[in-house]
Scaffold this motif. Structure first.
Motif, PDB file in Angstrom:
ATOM      1  N   SER A 160       0.837  -1.191   0.000  1.00  0.00           N
ATOM      2  CA  SER A 160       0.000   0.000   0.000  1.00  0.00           C
ATOM      3  C   SER A 160       0.874   1.244   0.000  1.00  0.00           C
ATOM      4  CB  SER A 160      -0.897   0.006   1.252  1.00  0.00           C
ATOM      5  OG  SER A 160      -1.510   1.260   1.445  1.00  0.00           O
ATOM      6  N   GLY A 161       0.398   2.293  -0.688  1.00  0.00           N
ATOM      7  CA  GLY A 161       1.129   3.551  -0.693  1.00  0.00           C
ATOM      8  C   GLY A 161       0.720   4.494   0.414  1.00  0.00           C
ATOM      9  N   ARG A 264      10.119  14.852  -6.044  1.00  0.00           N
ATOM     10  CA  ARG A 264       9.889  14.216  -7.342  1.00  0.00           C
ATOM     11  C   ARG A 264       9.066  12.929  -7.172  1.00  0.00           C
ATOM     12  NH1 ARG A 264       8.302  13.899 -12.406  1.00  0.00           N
ATOM     13  NH2 ARG A 264       9.179  12.080 -13.492  1.00  0.00           N
ATOM     14  N   LEU A 265       9.338  12.154  -6.132  1.00  0.00           N
ATOM     15  CA  LEU A 265       8.591  10.910  -5.932  1.00  0.00           C
ATOM     16  C   LEU A 265       7.137  11.188  -5.561  1.00  0.00           C
ATOM     17  CD1 LEU A 265      11.306   8.710  -4.177  1.00  0.00           C
ATOM     18  CD2 LEU A 265      10.345   8.420  -6.477  1.00  0.00           C
ATOM     19  N   ARG A 266       6.888  12.262  -4.832  1.00  0.00           N
ATOM     20  CA  ARG A 266       5.493  12.649  -4.578  1.00  0.00           C
ATOM     21  C   ARG A 266       4.792  12.989  -5.897  1.00  0.00           C
ATOM     22  NH1 ARG A 266       7.904  15.339  -0.137  1.00  0.00           N
ATOM     23  NH2 ARG A 266       7.848  17.361  -1.208  1.00  0.00           N
ATOM     24  N   GLU A 267       5.513  13.694  -6.748  1.00  0.00           N
ATOM     25  CA  GLU A 267       4.971  14.038  -8.057  1.00  0.00           C
ATOM     26  C   GLU A 267       4.701  12.782  -8.886  1.00  0.00           C
ATOM     27  OE1 GLU A 267       7.667  15.776 -11.127  1.00  0.00           O
ATOM     28  OE2 GLU A 267       6.335  17.515 -10.965  1.00  0.00           O
ATOM     29  N   THR A 274      -3.118   9.315 -11.186  1.00  0.00           N
ATOM     30  CA  THR A 274      -4.002  10.006 -12.128  1.00  0.00           C
ATOM     31  C   THR A 274      -4.140   9.201 -13.418  1.00  0.00           C
ATOM     32  OG1 THR A 274      -3.392  12.167 -11.215  1.00  0.00           O
ATOM     33  CG2 THR A 274      -4.365  12.133 -13.424  1.00  0.00           C
ATOM     34  N   ALA A 275      -3.024   8.666 -13.901  1.00  0.00           N
ATOM     35  CA  ALA A 275      -3.051   7.888 -15.132  1.00  0.00           C
ATOM     36  C   ALA A 275      -3.812   6.583 -14.946  1.00  0.00           C
ATOM     37  CB  ALA A 275      -1.630   7.616 -15.610  1.00  0.00           C
ATOM     38  N   LEU A 276      -3.541   5.875 -13.859  1.00  0.00           N
ATOM     39  CA  LEU A 276      -4.143   4.556 -13.668  1.00  0.00           C
ATOM     40  C   LEU A 276      -5.620   4.621 -13.308  1.00  0.00           C
ATOM     41  CD1 LEU A 276      -1.228   2.747 -11.814  1.00  0.00           C
ATOM     42  CD2 LEU A 276      -1.937   2.498 -14.186  1.00  0.00           C
ATOM     43  N   ASP A 289      -3.508  12.283  -3.970  1.00  0.00           N
ATOM     44  CA  ASP A 289      -2.476  13.126  -3.377  1.00  0.00           C
ATOM     45  C   ASP A 289      -1.739  12.463  -2.220  1.00  0.00           C
ATOM     46  OD1 ASP A 289      -4.646  13.127  -1.701  1.00  0.00           O
ATOM     47  OD2 ASP A 289      -4.674  15.301  -1.372  1.00  0.00           O
ATOM     48  N   GLU A 290      -1.869  11.143  -2.043  1.00  0.00           N
ATOM     49  CA  GLU A 290      -1.096  10.455  -1.004  1.00  0.00           C
ATOM     50  C   GLU A 290       0.393  10.700  -1.281  1.00  0.00           C
ATOM     51  OE1 GLU A 290      -0.628   8.452   2.456  1.00  0.00           O
ATOM     52  OE2 GLU A 290      -2.573   8.818   1.523  1.00  0.00           O
TER      53      GLU A 290
END
Length: 361
Positions: A160-161, A264-267, A274-276, A289-290
């Motif tokens: 999980s993220g 960058r990893l948050r981005e 968003t893509a998935l 936004d996690e």
């Protein structure tokens, strides 16, 4: 350093990717410098012998330990290199002389639970909310009512993220005089792990640090480990070449700037989720936004994510991770897919993954 520049320089420093690699949380992509450093040490061992080569490597290893202290915010920590996260937890629990009760999140990593059981620990579950995040309103009463001998806390699960509030957990533990051990395997070099306030933190090298496989690091407060354990660790046979490679990877991370990597990893997490979210039938578990780069996908009914992962690799050269229930046996109710790209992921990579998932299932 901007996200684009960081992505380009990070990719350029590594061998070319074979396909689309969106699984950096499971298998790292070492830089050419890391690979060369480990190989050069192995050659030096062959030329002058292991002991002399190890002595020559001392400055590099000391620099690696200093980087670990800085990233964990533990300037006086005892730092040892390990064979990975499981080895670090084994060291900590094997040295433990207190009662054998531990509190963990319900989403605790399955192999960690097995290690706790092997060392005779009774495991109690910390209170969490509907997302599996620590319930800050209930944790104080939980620790007060039936305090465990220690808390083992995973700052970011492999399934999980969801980012866990490690500093709040440390504060609660301090208030009740309970030692805190933190598994930072998915968080180290990914999230801000400095100044958490734990008694011990550990991680592997092969994930977000992008170091060699088969090594890791353990940082403990002075005096936590017994003299007997420290003596044993100092005489353990070690692959010094891999430790040198890890130290180089840590140096690269520090040179980029931990805060730049984290941003960058948050981005990357936002872009990936968003893509998935566009893939029909699949559900993204985390909110968009996690603040992590890990995205977990719940499959459509009747779809086996292990089969999907195998087809992604075979038909599209896309590397992801299958998550079986053993990952988090106390929390997971169905298998899933994990997508965890590193800083160099491109929009094209994500578009390719979206298209492949849409057709593969």
């Amino acid at each position: 350093m901007g996200g684009g520049n960081l992505a380009e320089s990070w990719r350029a420093a590594r061998p070319p990717v074979a396909g689309v690699h969106v699984d950096s949380a499971a298998c790292s992509r070492q830089s050419l410098a890391v690979i060369d450093a480990a190989a050069q040490h192995a050659r030096h061992e062959a030329e002058v012998g292991g002991y002399i080569a190890a002595e020559a490597a001392t400055p590099a290893l000391d620099a690696g330990r200093a980087a670990v202290r800085a990233l964990f915010g533990m300037s006086d920590a005892d730092v040892v290199f390990t064979t990975g996260s499981n080895n670090a937890l084994d060291i900590l629990l094997g040295d433990w002389a207190g009662e054998r009760t531990a509190a963990c999140l319900p989403g605790e990593y399955g192999p960690n639970l097995a290690i706790l059981a092997r060392h005779g620990f009774e495991v109690r579950e910390l209170p969490v909310d509907e997302l599996g995040r620590l319930d800050l309103n209930a944790v104080g009463a939980f620790l007060a009512s039936n305090p465990p001998a220690l808390v083992h806390f995973t700052v970011l699960g492999s399934h999980s993220g969801i980012v866990q509030p490690a500093r709040d957990m440390a504060s609660a533990c301090r208030g009740h005089g309970i030692p805190l051990f933190v598994d930072a395997a998915q968080g180290f070099s990914h999230l801000d792990c400095a100044d958490i306030g734990a008694h011990a933190l550990y991680s592997s090298s092969r994930k977000w640090t992008a170091g060699p496989r088969g090594v890791g690091m353990l940082a403990t407060r002075p005096g936590l480990l017994s003299d007997a354990t420290k003596l044993r660790l100092s005489h353990t046979e070690a692959n010094v070449g891999l430790h040198v490679g890890l130290s180089v990877a840590l140096g690269e991370h520090m040179a980029v700037g931990p805060e730049n990597m984290q941003a960058r990893l948050r981005e990357v997490g936002v872009l990936t989720r968003t893509a998935l979210a566009q893939v029909p039938g699949w559900s993204v578990i985390e909110t968009v936004d996690e603040p992590s780069a890990i995205t977990t996908l719940r499959p459509p009914d009747g779809v086996d994510p292990m089969v999907v992962r195998a087809r992604l690799i075979a038909e599209h050269s896309i590397v992801t991770t299958f998550l079986g229930l053993e990952r988090a046996p106390r929390e997971m109710t169905r298998p899933a897919l994990r997508v965890a790209p590193h800083v160099d992921v491109t929009n094209t990579d994500l578009e390719t993954l979206v298209e492949a998932l849409a057709t593969t299932a």
